[in-house]
Motif scaffolding. Structure first.
Motif, PDB file in Angstrom:
ATOM      1  N   CYS A  34       0.833  -1.206   0.000  1.00  0.00           N
ATOM      2  CA  CYS A  34       0.000   0.000   0.000  1.00  0.00           C
ATOM      3  C   CYS A  34       0.869   1.258   0.000  1.00  0.00           C
ATOM      4  O   CYS A  34       1.826   1.371   0.771  1.00  0.00           O
ATOM      5  N   CYS A  36       0.453   4.097   1.060  1.00  0.00           N
ATOM      6  CA  CYS A  36       0.435   4.976   2.233  1.00  0.00           C
ATOM      7  C   CYS A  36       1.508   4.590   3.240  1.00  0.00           C
ATOM      8  O   CYS A  36       1.771   5.330   4.177  1.00  0.00           O
ATOM      9  N   CYS A  38       1.388   1.753   5.077  1.00  0.00           N
ATOM     10  CA  CYS A  38       0.818   0.990   6.186  1.00  0.00           C
ATOM     11  C   CYS A  38       1.338  -0.452   6.204  1.00  0.00           C
ATOM     12  O   CYS A  38       1.177  -1.159   7.191  1.00  0.00           O
ATOM     13  N   CYS A  73      -6.347   1.821   6.567  1.00  0.00           N
ATOM     14  CA  CYS A  73      -5.873   3.119   6.063  1.00  0.00           C
ATOM     15  C   CYS A  73      -6.858   3.760   5.097  1.00  0.00           C
ATOM     16  O   CYS A  73      -6.803   4.957   4.859  1.00  0.00           O
TER      17      CYS A  73
HETATM   18 ZN   LIG Z   1      -2.347   1.801   3.451  1.00  0.00          ZN
END
Ligand SMILES: [Zn+2]
Length: 145
Positions: A34, A36, A38, A73
């Motif tokens: 991912c 982001c 995470c 997330c």
């Molecule tokens: Zn994420």
């Protein structure tokens, strides 16, 4: 702007690197961590009903967008030419709506949020009609003999 690398692999490695798109033609799947950060692994199976990739020789684009509403997330982004383009995050209500909706509604959702599948659909239709044209031409040709 986050830029990813891509790797064409036969098998999905056990440990995935951040910011790498692993593309397995054998498993018809793209997997990446991912964007982001995470740490969750995002699996995007390739099929006409799921995701498609475009490889232009240098970079990869994934269609439709990556919507990880099942993850904590709630990331939602596009991967276009190896670049991560962030979208809005799914709200709780939107997630519930998507969960409850049927496949048709999901398709509508993607069409609203992303115009690319429609362009692809048009291209496909163009190709189909061309093919039909060629085929009917072939039939006429052979039947006239
Ligand atoms: Zn994420």
């Amino acid at each position: 702007m986050m830029i990813l690398k891509h790797k064409f692999v036969d098998k999905i490695p056990d440990i995935l690197e951040e910011k790498v798109l692993y593309v397995s033609m054998e498993y018809e799947t793209v997997i990446h961590k991912c964007a982001c950060g995470c740490g969750n692994e995002i699996v995007t199976p390739l099929s006409p009903a799921e995701w498609s990739i475009t490889f232009n020789g240098e970079t990869i684009s994934l269609e439709p967008s990556i919507g990880s509403w099942s993850l904590d997330c709630k990331s939602h982004y596009w991967i276009t030419n190896n670049r991560v383009k962030w979208s809005y995050k799914y709200s709780v209500e939107a997630i519930e709506k998507v969960k409850k909706s049927d496949l048709e509604a999901k398709k509508d959702h993607f069409e609203k949020t992303n115009s690319k599948p429609k362009e692809l659909e048009n291209k496909r239709k163009e190709r189909e009609s061309l093919w039909k044209h060629i085929k009917s031409w072939g039939n006429n040709f052979f039947s006239s003999k």
